[in-house]
Design a protein around this motif. Structure first.
Motif, mmCIF file in Angstrom:
data_model
loop_
_atom_site.group_PDB
_atom_site.id
_atom_site.type_symbol
_atom_site.label_atom_id
_atom_site.label_comp_id
_atom_site.label_asym_id
_atom_site.label_seq_id
_atom_site.Cartn_x
_atom_site.Cartn_y
_atom_site.Cartn_z
ATOM 1 N N LEU A 39 0.823 -1.208 0.000
ATOM 2 C CA LEU A 39 0.000 0.000 0.000
ATOM 3 C C LEU A 39 0.859 1.260 0.000
ATOM 4 C CD1 LEU A 39 -2.809 -1.048 2.508
ATOM 5 C CD2 LEU A 39 -2.983 -0.850 0.022
ATOM 6 N N SER A 43 0.775 4.129 -2.906
ATOM 7 C CA SER A 43 0.362 5.493 -2.573
ATOM 8 C C SER A 43 1.268 6.536 -3.214
ATOM 9 C CB SER A 43 0.353 5.677 -1.050
ATOM 10 O OG SER A 43 1.666 5.586 -0.521
ATOM 11 N N ALA A 140 -6.914 -4.778 -0.336
ATOM 12 C CA ALA A 140 -7.063 -3.476 0.316
ATOM 13 C C ALA A 140 -7.186 -2.361 -0.708
ATOM 14 C CB ALA A 140 -5.870 -3.227 1.246
ATOM 15 N N ALA A 144 -10.500 -0.102 -1.145
ATOM 16 C CA ALA A 144 -10.471 1.364 -1.075
ATOM 17 C C ALA A 144 -11.203 1.976 -2.263
ATOM 18 C CB ALA A 144 -9.026 1.852 -1.030
ATOM 19 N N ALA A 147 -14.890 1.515 -1.612
ATOM 20 C CA ALA A 147 -15.380 2.483 -0.629
ATOM 21 C C ALA A 147 -15.531 3.867 -1.248
ATOM 22 C CB ALA A 147 -14.417 2.531 0.559
ATOM 23 N N ALA A 148 -14.581 4.234 -2.108
ATOM 24 C CA ALA A 148 -14.684 5.531 -2.780
ATOM 25 C C ALA A 148 -15.915 5.580 -3.674
ATOM 26 C CB ALA A 148 -13.416 5.803 -3.591
#
Length: 568
Positions: A39, A43, A140, A144, A147-148
């Motif tokens: 992650l 990022s 993950a 994410a 979720a967005a």
């Protein structure tokens, strides 16, 4: 262990941070550490900003009324929270099944390419622990994005919806439909990367066609046994709320289309009972099976061992482990510990060959005059064409010959609608690597400091166009002899747009996976399935406006590629 291997491994303490034999607790810590390292690295990648923008754009389209979901013929639901949640979750799941695979895949391939096999091989981290950590990192990322999308759907409902704000109706479909499927997508990505040939362009092709086959089979079965997109469970709940009996049309009338005249009904949302929740279990079982297969097939990152060494890769180069034409977004694999020594003596044949090739290349560069005023040197263009055509397996050249013969002897309509589109799979192995070739082989400093880098980018593009034109040369010649200028222009526009898009995507995203996925979807839906906007070569029908659009796309992508390849 070589210094290079040690340096590569030192940046990833998650792989072997604890030298002790792991207990259950330390094994969990290792899994979490591997996921966190994944992650953290993601990022720092600019491509995830593009993902956020796409998420916002998708939510705007789904909630602003630009498209609508129709069920039971001409029925569409009122834009309540339940309708938005179910509609957006099904569309998001479908898109993430295709795009999520390309989004998360890569870290295992990168670890293999960067030569940390000695570190992983000698570490106490087991295969299952390493792969489980990678799966958790992949999941993950997809969670994410999910979720967005859920949050964007809530925002879209506040702007365009009607009725009370029911958060459970908006979010539950994402949690109970999309997330289990994302667990499966992450597991399949890990499984494909565990087998080295499937980590490349071949794996993308197998995955895309496998998903489309699964979707087709699921739509034909009388009883849904693997509803991985959630279409059946959502459709059945919607049919229960329709004001008319449409039981005879259940399998044929779940469609997404632009707004049109329709009968509106009120959808009351999903009733998450035992049957609905149970329909998610086969997806999770399939994810566990995929991870099990990955553990069995995993070769501890050595490309010369395990199941990967026994599987042919028809889309790869004949030169074996060089990823130049294989679709990786990483540098070429250095020699592993087993490769570096044999019986106490180092292997020098490959390095000597490399040194000779490098010397020859430098000698040729010395003969290129930097003061030549031309933007595009014909010698560079010819060299790029030779580079694009050389090094493939014999099966590739045989398929090219067969495709050309079929284009000549088949009826023109068959050649236009079937033979030529099938032949356009052959240039994929070339186009896939156009934008990331220098990154893979770590030649950016050599290529991008040479005279006229823009000219070199155009030469790479022209080489890709030439390969595409060669693949459909028989059909192109027949269209030219028939004086069908519209069809010939559409073909040229499509052949110009594809390698330009590959260059742009590779230059800005640093990976070939995005192009592979988008091209395969456009190729299947456009030329083969007659989805008009995606028919980039005019296989079903020609339209001057569409031809001009693809020509403009080619020019725009080429400009974007030139700018992207000038970046540090």
């Amino acid at each position: 262990m070589s210094e290079r291997s040690a340096e590569s491994g030192s940046s990833r303490p998650a792989v072997g941070a604890d030298a002790r034999v792991p207990t259950d607790g330390s094994r969990l810590d290792t899994v979490l550490a591997i996921a966190r390292s994944d992650l953290r690295q993601r990022s720092r990648s600019p491509k995830y900003l593009a993902v956020a923008l796409l998420v916002a754009y998708l939510a705007q389209i789904l909630t602003a009324g630009d498209v609508r979901l129709f069920v039971g013929g001409g029925y569409t639901g009122r834009p309540t929270a339940a309708w938005f949640g179910a509609f957006a979750a099904v569309v998001a799941t479908t898109l993430l099944v295709f795009g999520g695979f390309a989004l998360v895949r890569g870290p295992i391939t990168r670890d293999r390419a960067e030569g940390i096999a000695p570190l992983v091989t000698t570490s106490p981290v087991g295969d299952a622990t390493y792969l489980l950590g990678r799966w958790l990192g992949y999941f993950a990322v997809l969670a994410a994005v999910t979720a967005a999308l859920a949050l964007a759907t809530v925002a879209g409902f506040l702007l365009h919806g009607v009725g009370p704000l029911a958060l459970w109706d908006l979010v539950a479909p994402f949690a109970l439909i999309t997330l289990p499927t994302m667990a499966l997508v992450a597991a399949v990505a890990v499984c494909f990367e565990a087998v080295a040939p499937l980590a490349r362009t071949l794996g993308t092709a197998v995955y895309v066609f496998g998903v489309m086959t699964a979707m087709s089979v699921a739509s034909l079965l009388p009883v849904p046994v693997f509803d991985f997109l959630g279409i059946v469970v959502v459709r059945d709940s919607m049919l229960a709320d329709l004001p008319a009996d449409v039981s005879g049309l259940e399998r044929l009338t779940f469609r997404i289309a632009p707004p049109e005249r329709a009968t509106t009904f009120t959808y009351h949302g999903m009733d998450w009972g035992v049957a609905e929740l149970g329909s998610r279990l086969p997806i999770l079982v399939a994810a566990a099976l995929a991870l099990g297969v990955a553990t069995v097939a995993f070769d501890r990152l050595r490309a010369d061992a395990g199941l990967a060494a026994r599987l042919p890769n028809p889309l790869a180069s004949a030169r074996g482990d060089s990823p130049a034409e294989s679709g990786d977004d990483t540098a070429a694999r250095p020699a592993s510990a087993d490769d570096s020594t044999t019986g106490g003596s180092t292997t020098t044949d490959d390095s000597a060959t490399t040194d000779d090739s490098a010397g020859t290349a430098l000698d040729r560069l010395d003969r290129v005059d930097p003061a030549t005023p031309r933007l595009l040197d014909p010698r560079v263009t010819l060299a790029e064409l030779r580079l694009a055509l050389r090094g493939h397996r014999k099966l590739w050249y045989l398929a090219l010959v067969v495709a050309l013969v079929a284009q000549v002897v088949a009826p023109l309509d068959t050649a236009r609608g079937l033979v030529a589109p099938l032949a356009l799979l052959l240039p994929l192995s070339v186009w896939s690597g156009l934008g990331v070739r220098e990154r893979r082989h770590r030649t950016e400093a050599l290529v991008f400091t040479a005279p006229r880098p823009a000219g070199q980018t155009i030469a790479v593009w022209l080489g890709g166009v030439a390969v595409g034109l060669l693949a459909v040369a028989g059909y192109a010649a027949r269209v030219g002899l028939a004086s069908d200028a519209a069809a010939f222009a559409a073909l040229l526009a499509g052949l110009a747009a594809a390698p330009a898009f590959a260059l742009a995507a590779g230059a800005w995203l640093g990976t070939a996976r995005a192009f592979d996925t988008v091209y395969l979807l456009a190729w299947y839906l456009g030329p083969l399935q007659a989805v008009t906007p995606l028919d980039f070569v005019g296989a079903t029908a020609t339209d001057p406006a569409r031809t001009a659009a693809y020509a403009a796309l080619a020019v725009g992508c080429l400009g974007v590629a030139v700018v992207g390849r000038r970046r540090p």
